[in-house]
Design a protein around this motif. Structure first.
Motif, short mmCIF file in Angstrom:
data_model
loop_
_atom_site.label_atom_id
_atom_site.label_comp_id
_atom_site.label_asym_id
_atom_site.label_seq_id
_atom_site.Cartn_x
_atom_site.Cartn_y
_atom_site.Cartn_z
N LEU A 258 31.78 37.65 40.92
CA LEU A 258 29.97 38.49 41.82
C LEU A 258 29.35 39.49 41.05
O LEU A 258 28.53 39.57 40.32
CB LEU A 258 30.05 37.80 43.12
CG LEU A 258 28.49 38.30 42.71
CD1 LEU A 258 27.43 37.18 42.40
CD2 LEU A 258 28.44 38.35 44.72
N LEU A 259 30.49 40.69 41.33
CA LEU A 259 30.44 41.99 40.87
C LEU A 259 30.55 41.70 39.12
O LEU A 259 29.19 42.57 38.96
CB LEU A 259 31.34 42.74 41.72
CG LEU A 259 30.68 44.49 41.55
CD1 LEU A 259 28.87 44.87 41.95
CD2 LEU A 259 31.62 45.40 42.21
N SER A 260 30.92 41.10 38.21
CA SER A 260 31.91 41.39 37.44
C SER A 260 29.88 40.29 36.32
O SER A 260 29.33 40.50 35.57
CB SER A 260 32.66 40.34 36.80
OG SER A 260 32.75 40.54 35.30
N ARG A 261 29.54 39.43 37.16
CA ARG A 261 28.22 38.46 36.39
C ARG A 261 27.01 39.36 36.38
O ARG A 261 26.61 39.32 36.01
CB ARG A 261 28.12 37.40 37.19
CG ARG A 261 27.61 36.72 36.57
CD ARG A 261 27.24 34.87 37.24
NE ARG A 261 26.92 35.20 39.24
CZ ARG A 261 25.68 35.58 39.22
NH1 ARG A 261 24.64 35.40 38.71
NH2 ARG A 261 25.72 35.44 40.92
N LEU A 262 27.09 40.10 38.12
CA LEU A 262 26.11 40.84 38.28
C LEU A 262 26.00 41.53 37.02
O LEU A 262 24.95 42.91 36.49
CB LEU A 262 25.29 41.55 39.29
CG LEU A 262 25.37 40.37 40.36
CD1 LEU A 262 25.38 40.91 42.00
CD2 LEU A 262 24.56 39.53 40.11
N GLU A 263 27.04 43.04 36.68
CA GLU A 263 27.10 43.92 35.86
C GLU A 263 26.21 43.55 33.99
O GLU A 263 25.96 44.20 33.73
CB GLU A 263 28.25 44.45 35.98
CG GLU A 263 28.93 45.67 37.38
CD GLU A 263 29.90 45.60 36.92
OE1 GLU A 263 29.78 47.02 38.13
OE2 GLU A 263 30.64 45.49 36.52
N THR A 264 27.30 42.52 34.01
CA THR A 264 27.11 42.02 32.36
C THR A 264 25.37 41.29 32.57
O THR A 264 25.31 40.67 31.31
CB THR A 264 28.13 41.39 32.45
OG1 THR A 264 28.15 40.29 33.41
CG2 THR A 264 29.44 42.03 32.13
N SER A 265 24.84 40.98 33.30
CA SER A 265 23.28 40.23 33.09
C SER A 265 22.71 40.73 32.96
O SER A 265 22.60 42.42 33.60
CB SER A 265 23.69 39.05 34.19
OG SER A 265 25.16 38.28 34.30
N ASP A 266 21.90 40.46 32.14
CA ASP A 266 20.53 41.27 32.52
C ASP A 266 19.41 40.90 33.49
O ASP A 266 19.63 40.26 33.97
CB ASP A 266 19.28 40.90 31.04
CG ASP A 266 20.59 41.05 29.54
OD1 ASP A 266 21.39 41.60 28.94
OD2 ASP A 266 20.15 40.04 28.24
N LYS A 267 18.10 41.93 33.61
CA LYS A 267 17.57 41.58 34.71
C LYS A 267 16.87 40.55 34.46
O LYS A 267 16.62 39.74 33.57
CB LYS A 267 16.75 43.03 34.33
CG LYS A 267 17.18 43.47 34.71
CD LYS A 267 15.99 45.23 34.73
CE LYS A 267 17.13 46.73 35.04
NZ LYS A 267 15.91 47.72 35.17
N ILE A 268 15.77 39.72 35.63
CA ILE A 268 15.81 39.02 36.11
C ILE A 268 15.05 38.63 34.54
O ILE A 268 13.99 39.09 34.68
CB ILE A 268 15.30 38.31 36.72
CG1 ILE A 268 14.42 39.60 37.62
CG2 ILE A 268 16.19 38.28 38.10
CD1 ILE A 268 13.51 38.91 39.18
N SER A 269 15.12 37.78 34.06
CA SER A 269 14.05 36.77 32.46
C SER A 269 12.94 36.17 33.09
O SER A 269 12.16 35.14 32.90
CB SER A 269 14.88 36.69 32.14
OG SER A 269 15.73 36.15 32.21
N ASP A 270 13.93 35.21 34.59
CA ASP A 270 12.69 33.65 34.81
C ASP A 270 12.84 33.65 36.23
O ASP A 270 13.95 32.52 36.57
CB ASP A 270 13.99 32.40 33.83
CG ASP A 270 13.16 30.99 34.16
OD1 ASP A 270 11.60 31.15 34.89
OD2 ASP A 270 13.78 29.67 34.83
N PRO A 271 12.38 33.90 37.12
CA PRO A 271 12.87 34.27 37.97
C PRO A 271 11.58 33.51 38.78
O PRO A 271 10.82 32.32 38.35
CB PRO A 271 11.38 35.53 38.99
CG PRO A 271 10.90 35.73 37.41
CD PRO A 271 11.32 35.24 36.01
#
Length: 428
Positions: A258-271
């Motif tokens: 989960l942490l790895s996915r959060l670190e590599t994802s951009d900020k929310i684009s389709d909230p």
């Protein structure tokens, strides 16, 4: 000098009386003195104009004008020495900054370039003297830099690719000085960035690969547990411990992924719309079950219409980490207050407890992965050491930040702050 004027006037009066032409004598004397004074003024003006270029010595003169020439000359010499010392300091500073490997840029209050060193030409692509006086936001066009520069919130540095090439990563820091002037420093952190990316990839890959053997191990352990009656009694305790440790490993791997996915994802684009009241109610019900025999007094304040734009699963993970931590580190029958509110600054969630508290020296590092303020207490609670790191990155993904206030023996308050934009979108 006054004595000379006095005696000169007496002599003129006596001479005028002697020739019986006092009035004309005074007129001639005053006219001569006025002419001489104007001549000295002319000499002074001519000398001052020439001395700026040639540094000439003052013209010869007597009386008060001679004193004036000498005083001005001394002031000039003192001023020139001060300028020479100041220029030497400036040259030394410029020479030393020019030798730095970090880019150094001086920017005026209007955002225009005033001066930069050689490293700025290499890292930022500035050209001398063509770019002098240009707006820095016209030369560094990254939107993140433009926002960082204009908002004037320079407490944290900014990491973005170089405007020359995306292969070079730079860390920007800006300092305000003078009348809203700015000093910009840009450091090449490409090597550190690549190492950090390698670390993230390594953790993600290893965590993913660990899932298969863990699934197999847990499957066999569950089989053994289901057939406990047919196994020797001395094996039961070992199987139970292996199940506990495999569960702990499973939680650790899940948190790492989960942490790895959060670190590599951009900020929310389709909230999406998230009902905060429902989300927090479910988490608090789970927290009460976790509390069990400790019987914590958990209070909850939130508007039933509270809505936030974001990702529900991520917000659930962040909020549950904070609330479950409060349960774990608060003594039996302790108080835990969960409060959600909104104001002109945005939305806020505070989780306050009267538990053991944290030494303030640990607070700056609490959101680092695997950092533990008290390792022995963390082992007792069975945490992975990744909870607050997950909270931090979830908030970053939602344009928010975490505030921590704590003191040993007096409890802790963890507050999540979200920007008004996440509420404005909902209102629109």
């Amino acid at each position: 000098m006054p004595q000379r004027l006095f005696f000169g006037a007496v002599i003129v009066v006596i001479f005028g009386l002697a020739i019986d032409e006092l009035a004309w004598t005074l007129v001639v004397a005053l006219s001569s003195y006025l002419f001489w004074t104007l001549l000295q003024v002319y000499k002074l003006n001519h000398w001052l104009q020439e001395s700026e270029l040639t540094n000439n010595e003052p013209p010869e003169s007597r009386g008060i004008w001679g004193d004036i020439f000498d005083a001005i000359y001394r002031l000039q010499r003192s001023h020139q020495k001060s300028r020479a010392r100041l220029q030497a300091v400036i040259d030394r500073v410029q020479d030393s900054t020019a030798a730095l490997s970090d880019a150094v840029v001086m920017i005026d209050s209007h955002g225009n370039l005033e001066w930069w060193n050689h490293a700025a030409e290499k890292l930022l692509g500035f050209r001398s003297p063509v770019d002098r006086g240009q707006l820095i936001t016209n030369l560094i066009r990254d939107p993140a830099f433009g926002k960082y520069f204009e908002e004037k919130r320079y407490a944290d540095p900014l990491e973005i690719p170089s405007p020359i090439t995306e292969q070079i990563h730079l860390l920007f820091t800006i300092t305000l000085f003078g009348r809203n002037d700015r000093l910009l420093l840009a450091r090449d952190i490409t090597r550190l960035h690549n190492l950090e990316q390698m670390r993230k990839d390594f953790v993600a890959n290893v965590s993913h690969e660990l899932r298969t053997p863990l699934t197999v191990i847990r499957g066999y352990l569950e089989t053994f547990a289901d057939n406990a009656d047919s196994l020797p009694e001395r094996w039961l305790r070992a199987i139970q411990q292996m199940q506990q440790q495999s569960d702990r490993m499973e939680n650790l791997v899940s948190d790492l992924l989960l942490l790895s996915r959060l670190e590599t994802s951009d900020k929310i684009s389709d909230p999406q719309e998230v009902n905060i009241a429902t989300l927090l109610t479910n988490i608090i019900n789970d927290a009460k079950a976790l509390s069990g025999e400790k019987q914590h007094r958990i209070s909850f304040v939130c508007s039933p219409n509270a809505i936030l734009m974001g990702y529900e699963r991520e917000l659930h993970s962040a909020f549950s980490n904070l609330i479950f931590n409060a349960v774990k580190y608060t003594p039996a029958k302790g108080a835990i207050d969960v409060h959600w509110w909104e104001d002109e600054k945005g939305a806020h969630l505070s989780v306050m407890d009267d538990g053991v508290g944290i030494d303030p020296k640990h607070i700056p590092r609490l959101t680092e992965r695997f950092y533990r303020a008290d390792a022995s207490r963390s082992k007792m609670t069975g945490g992975t050491g990744l909870g607050l790191a997950i909270v931090k990155h979830v908030l970053l993904r939602h344009y928010g930040h975490l505030e921590i206030i704590s003191e040993l023996g007096k409890g802790s308050t963890f507050t999540c702050h979200f920007t008004p934009q996440l509420l404005m979108e909902n209102a629109a």
